[in-house]
Design an enzyme around this catalytic site. Sequence first.
Site, short mmCIF file in Angstrom:
data_model
loop_
_atom_site.label_atom_id
_atom_site.label_comp_id
_atom_site.label_asym_id
_atom_site.label_seq_id
_atom_site.Cartn_x
_atom_site.Cartn_y
_atom_site.Cartn_z
CG ASP A 179 -1.90 1.12 1.24
OD1 ASP A 179 -3.10 0.82 1.07
OD2 ASP A 179 -1.50 2.29 1.41
CG ASP A 194 -2.98 3.43 -1.98
OD1 ASP A 194 -3.97 2.69 -1.81
OD2 ASP A 194 -2.35 3.96 -1.06
CD GLU A 195 -5.44 -1.02 -0.47
OE1 GLU A 195 -5.68 -1.99 0.24
OE2 GLU A 195 -5.64 0.16 -0.13
P1 TTP Z 1 -5.25 4.91 1.56
O1 TTP Z 1 -4.23 3.91 1.13
O2 TTP Z 1 -6.32 4.46 2.47
O3 TTP Z 1 -4.55 6.14 2.29
P2 TTP Z 1 -3.21 6.91 1.93
O4 TTP Z 1 -2.42 6.19 0.88
O5 TTP Z 1 -3.53 8.32 1.62
O6 TTP Z 1 -2.44 6.90 3.31
P3 TTP Z 1 -1.72 5.65 4.03
O7 TTP Z 1 -0.28 6.03 4.14
O8 TTP Z 1 -2.38 5.55 5.37
O9 TTP Z 1 -1.95 4.45 3.17
O10 TTP Z 1 -5.96 5.54 0.30
C1 TTP Z 1 -5.29 5.74 -0.94
C2 TTP Z 1 -5.78 7.00 -1.61
O11 TTP Z 1 -7.20 6.92 -1.82
C3 TTP Z 1 -5.57 8.24 -0.78
O12 TTP Z 1 -4.27 8.79 -0.99
C4 TTP Z 1 -6.68 9.14 -1.26
C5 TTP Z 1 -7.79 8.20 -1.65
N1 TTP Z 1 -8.81 8.18 -0.58
C6 TTP Z 1 -9.87 9.07 -0.66
O13 TTP Z 1 -9.98 9.85 -1.63
N2 TTP Z 1 -10.80 9.07 0.34
C7 TTP Z 1 -10.74 8.24 1.43
O14 TTP Z 1 -11.60 8.30 2.34
C8 TTP Z 1 -9.63 7.33 1.51
C9 TTP Z 1 -9.49 6.40 2.69
C10 TTP Z 1 -8.70 7.34 0.49
MG MG Z 2 -2.13 4.13 1.03
MG MG Z 3 -4.79 2.05 0.19
#
Ligand code: TTP
Ligand code: MG
Ligand code: MG
Length: 348
Positions: A9, A107-108
């Site tokens: 991720d 992103d994962e």
């Molecule tokens: P995530 O992987 O949940 O979060 P992140 O990558 O920003 O942070 P982390 O380091 O904790 O992994 O989500 C990936 C992307 O998806 C995030 O950058 C933006 C988008 N997203 C939204 O637009 N709204 C949301 O509520 C979430 C959880 C994510």
């Molecule tokens: Mg992330």
């Molecule tokens: Mg994610």
Amino acid sequence: MKRIILHIDMDYFFAQVEERENPHFKGRPIVIGADPKKGKGRGVVSTANYIAREYGIHSALPISQAFKFCPKAVFLPPDMKLYVRASESIFEIIKKYSSIYEMASLDEAYLDISFLENYRKAEKLARELKNEIFKKEKLTSSIGLGPNKLIAKLAAQKEKPDGLFAVKPDQVIKFLEPLDIQELPGIGPKTAQRLRRLKINKIKDIKRLSRLELKEMLGKWGEDIYNKVRGIDEGIVNNDREVKSIGRGHTFERDTRDPEIIFEIFGRIIEKVHKEILANDFSFRTITVTCRFSDFKTYTKAKTFKKSTNDYRCLKKESKRLLLKFIVENLKLIRLIGLRVSGLNHKK
Ligand code: TTP
Ligand code: MG
Ligand code: MG
């Protein structure tokens, strides 16, 4: 054969990509999301970098709150095209590490790396993957390793950002038990609230509930949760995940009942949804219209056809009819409207 699953991720993905594109923002709190309008904005935060998180800013927080917590942060609107491009380049790298992969979101991803047979080799591969992404894309990621998808995903959260964490089969129970119930995929804020009333706060506490009690509380997901809290997840890494629905929504700047405003925006939503249907060669059977009123009460109305279709006029007519019903039946102001089509098929 014992499985070894890798979950990767990206760290603060949207915000990290912005940091990469705009090096002068580095070191400052960055918030991606709706326009804060000096604290009067109405949308939510998409994500924030880790500096902004220190101010209590996180995904889904109202943007007005984020502005209050840190007015000096850099606020940026999402640039989806940019993030999709970054995502595609990252997946090109990830795919090379195993032929069994699954893109789980922008992103994962999951990789089945059982062929490596032991965690020493798995960790080495994980490090190589992180390094290659960092070298080529200048982005950090976090990786989790475990005997199934559930454990791998939770492990990836463990040492964020830039983390690598492995949970071997004999460590699963000890790893899971102290985690908060909301860390478990499938337990959202509402279920969590119900469980907390029973003094169930940690994953370990859920084990007090029998399979039957969980089913009664959570319906068909009860069984799933029963297994997950015991570290059991048989789900396979699989890339042909179907798209189940396509939808769009809009929050009005100001709550309204003006049909002219509402239908103008709705018309644009219909166009966007239809474009996406065509781009994917889909046809649909069900149309669902969502309406959220000024008191945040949210309702849906749906129409299912006998046969699937991808006809624009049909989509437009039926969805407008559903939306009109909301306006006629209610006197409250409307805050948000949305449209979703499901029951998707590939048009032959
Ligand atoms: P995530 O992987 O949940 O979060 P992140 O990558 O920003 O942070 P982390 O380091 O904790 O992994 O989500 C990936 C992307 O998806 C995030 O950058 C933006 C988008 N997203 C939204 O637009 N709204 C949301 O509520 C979430 C959880 C994510
Ligand atoms: Mg992330
Ligand atoms: Mg994610």
